[in-house]
Design a protein around this motif. Structure first.
Motif, PDB file in Angstrom:
ATOM      1  N   UNK A 169       0.413   8.134  -7.734  1.00 50.50           N
ATOM      2  CA  UNK A 169       0.882   9.466  -7.046  1.00 50.50           C
ATOM      3  C   UNK A 169       2.529   9.426  -7.924  1.00 50.50           C
ATOM      4  N   UNK A 170       3.125   8.769  -8.215  1.00 49.64           N
ATOM      5  CA  UNK A 170       4.862   9.022  -8.880  1.00 49.64           C
ATOM      6  C   UNK A 170       5.621   9.401  -7.408  1.00 49.64           C
ATOM      7  N   UNK A 222       1.494  -4.478   3.681  1.00 50.43           N
ATOM      8  CA  UNK A 222       0.729  -4.646   4.374  1.00 50.43           C
ATOM      9  C   UNK A 222      -0.525  -5.611   4.588  1.00 50.43           C
ATOM     10  N   UNK A 223      -0.962  -6.418   5.626  1.00 53.32           N
ATOM     11  CA  UNK A 223      -1.871  -7.574   5.486  1.00 53.32           C
ATOM     12  C   UNK A 223      -3.075  -7.288   4.695  1.00 53.32           C
ATOM     13  N   UNK A 224      -3.432  -8.091   4.682  1.00 57.72           N
ATOM     14  CA  UNK A 224      -4.509  -7.866   3.329  1.00 57.72           C
ATOM     15  C   UNK A 224      -5.835  -8.193   4.255  1.00 57.72           C
ATOM     16  N   UNK A 225      -7.071  -7.404   3.657  1.00 56.95           N
ATOM     17  CA  UNK A 225      -8.436  -6.874   4.634  1.00 56.95           C
ATOM     18  C   UNK A 225      -9.372  -8.842   4.495  1.00 56.95           C
ATOM     19  N   UNK A 226      -9.404  -8.627   6.237  1.00 60.45           N
ATOM     20  CA  UNK A 226     -10.303 -10.115   6.343  1.00 60.45           C
ATOM     21  C   UNK A 226     -11.929  -9.837   4.977  1.00 60.45           C
ATOM     22  N   UNK A 270       0.336  -0.992   0.043  1.00 60.85           N
ATOM     23  CA  UNK A 270      -0.354   0.366   0.033  1.00 60.85           C
ATOM     24  C   UNK A 270       1.254   1.310  -0.013  1.00 60.85           C
ATOM     25  N   UNK A 271       0.248   2.254  -0.632  1.00 61.35           N
ATOM     26  CA  UNK A 271       1.244   3.339  -1.232  1.00 61.35           C
ATOM     27  C   UNK A 271       0.836   4.006   0.515  1.00 61.35           C
ATOM     28  N   UNK A 290      -2.659   0.286  -4.393  1.00 59.87           N
ATOM     29  CA  UNK A 290      -1.893  -0.723  -3.585  1.00 59.87           C
ATOM     30  C   UNK A 290      -1.853  -1.470  -4.978  1.00 59.87           C
ATOM     31  N   UNK A 291      -0.467  -2.139  -4.660  1.00 66.30           N
ATOM     32  CA  UNK A 291      -0.232  -3.321  -5.826  1.00 66.30           C
ATOM     33  C   UNK A 291       0.124  -4.531  -5.499  1.00 66.30           C
ATOM     34  N   UNK A 292       0.509  -4.887  -6.125  1.00 67.30           N
ATOM     35  CA  UNK A 292       0.606  -6.662  -5.905  1.00 67.30           C
ATOM     36  C   UNK A 292       2.489  -7.339  -5.936  1.00 67.30           C
ATOM     37  N   UNK A 293       2.751  -6.322  -5.723  1.00 64.58           N
ATOM     38  CA  UNK A 293       4.270  -6.464  -5.760  1.00 64.58           C
ATOM     39  C   UNK A 293       5.352  -5.377  -5.242  1.00 64.58           C
ATOM     40  N   UNK A 294       5.867  -5.588  -4.334  1.00 63.98           N
ATOM     41  CA  UNK A 294       7.078  -4.047  -3.819  1.00 63.98           C
ATOM     42  C   UNK A 294       7.618  -3.509  -5.518  1.00 63.98           C
TER      43      UNK A 294
END
Length: 455
Positions: A27-28, A36-40, A9-10, A16-20
């Motif tokens: 936003x650049x 971060x932990x994924x939401x339940x 997460x930015x 939200x991105x799947x990889x770093x």
């Protein structure tokens, strides 16, 4: 067993991105992605029509009582928020580090507590003893404010739930709060959002006025997710230069009032002192007339503020690149005024360095300041002072015509009250003045001739 998907997460925009990756695609910003932990998710799908609760629908013409206001004892603070704090509202105040946010809120909390209100001040950045020492320096050591140093939202809400609900709750700051409902370090997007949501829910349920202090980024925007500003009812910005004594409290968003009012304070040894006449801060006292200065009656909401615009031109040797420096005004608008003066009025600034400053660290955003800026530039170039008892206001078109501005009569009444006897303004606005002598101009060239004594 299904593999747990990673989620980055930015911290600047909440994307939200799947990889770093080093830079956020939305936003650049660099190095802002944090895992971060994924939401339940719900384990079963629910029927949208089952298990819900019917809501009450009302018409636009329904009689609704106006919200009750709680005055803070600081009239300038109350002016900025629309007349006082509203019970059950959530406010967010941001500002540069060391600008005086904690001092302002501590003074407001102390005055409300002395007036009989139940006030709780929770600091996540300082110990309670540090807050008490600041209160003693400000002469507020005897105020019945309840202090605490905590960062756990659960502990704060549990403590408040065991006693009378406060009239005012101050959280300093929201970036230090931590909610154990989700994973993540304090200050991350998910933590800031979850902590603010729990605190706002408590304030709405119990009728507590909640004030959250927010950190700002290097460009002056409030740090954390943008959704935080949508969650609260009021967003306040505490502005000012640390090298100047004045501070301005400005409402950027206000669901219970307008966003065109400001509160003006001066930082002194005893804390923040209210300024009833802001024009005294931004006008220079001098006995001799000085070239390159002009006085402009700015308008902040319903409050006129007279500020001094200062200009300086320096001739350069041929071939040198001239510099343009602006403090307190838009540099693009300065370039436009210079272009109009050259193209429509025959004045040459091509071989001059131009410096423009608004006295006192004040920041102008009013297009009506065009005429005062132009007058200061003309005076600096010709070394001919403008009349010391005159104020100037008007918007300049690219054609060189002068356009009228809003609320001219209100601005000029304030100028007359402070001893100014003349006003230079567009001809279409001259008839709106009262109590002050006016000289109207249709084109910028007419003003140039007037200031240079060629009319």
């Amino acid at each position: 067993m299904a593999k747990v998907k990673r989620r980055y997460v930015c911290q600047a925009c909440g994307a939200v991105a799947s990889r770093w990756q080093g830079q956020c695609d939305d936003c650049g910003e660099w190095n802002s992605l944090i895992e971060e932990a994924p939401p339940t998710a719900f384990s079963a799908k629910h029927d949208l029509q089952a298990g819900g609760q019917a809501i009450n629908l009302i018409g636009l013409d329904a009689d609704i009582a106006l919200p009750e206001r709680m005055t803070t004892g600081l009239p300038e603070f109350d002016r900025a928020v629309g007349g006082g704090l509203v019970a059950g509202s959530a406010s967010l105040i941001g500002g540069d580090p060391g600008i005086g946010k904690s001092t302002l809120l501590l003074q407001a909390a102390a005055r409300m507590a002395k007036a009989g209100r139940h006030v709780v001040y929770v600091s996540g950045e300082e110990a309670a003893d540090q807050v008490r020492l600041r209160a003693r320096r400000l002469g507020l050591g005897d105020a019945p404010v309840h202090l605490a140093s905590a960062t756990s939202v659960r502990d704060i809400l549990t403590t408040l739930g065991q006693r009378e609900e406060p009239d005012l709750l101050i959280i300093d700051s929201i970036q230090t709060m931590h909610s154990d409902l989700i994973e993540g370090a304090p200050g991350t997007v998910s933590q800031v959002r979850a902590s603010a949501q729990e605190l706002i829910r408590f304030a709405k349920r119990g009728g507590t006025a909640l004030i959250l202090v927010g950190h700002v980024t290097k460009d002056g925007t409030i740090a954390g997710p943008r959704v935080l500003e949508h969650m609260v009812d009021t967003v306040l910005s505490f502005e000012g230069e640390r090298s100047h004594q004045y501070r301005i409290l400005r409402a950027i968003k206000n669901r219970f009032g307008g966003t065109d009012e400001i509160g003006v304070f001066a930082m002194v040894e005893e804390g923040l002192q209210e300024v009833g006449n802001p024009s005294a801060l931004f006008l220079t006292d001098r006995e001799e007339r000085v070239a390159g200065t002009a006085v402009f009656p700015a308008l902040e909401g319903t409050r006129p503020v007279l500020v001094e615009v200062q200009a300086l031109t320096v001739r350069l040797a041929s071939g040198a690149t001239p510099r343009r420096a602006v403090v307190g005004w838009d540099s693009g608008r300065l370039a436009m005024v210079l272009a109009v003066l050259e193209a429509r009025c025959g004045l040459s600034f091509a071989t001059c360095e131009v410096y423009l400053n608004v006295a006192g660290g004040y920041r102008l955003q009013d297009p009506a300041a065009d005429l005062a800026v132009a007058a200061a530039l003309i005076s600096a170039l010709s070394e001919n002072p403008v009349p010391h008892d005159a104020v100037m206001l008007g918007e300049i078109a690219l054609s060189g015509e002068l356009r009228p501005v809003a609320h001219s009569a209100l601005r000029l009444r304030e100028a007359a009250k402070l001893g100014f006897g003349r006003a230079l303004l567009p001809a279409s606005s001259a008839a709106q003045a009262s109590g002050i002598s006016t000289t109207g101009f249709r084109r910028l060239g007419d003003l140039v001739d007037h200031l240079l004594g060629r009319d």
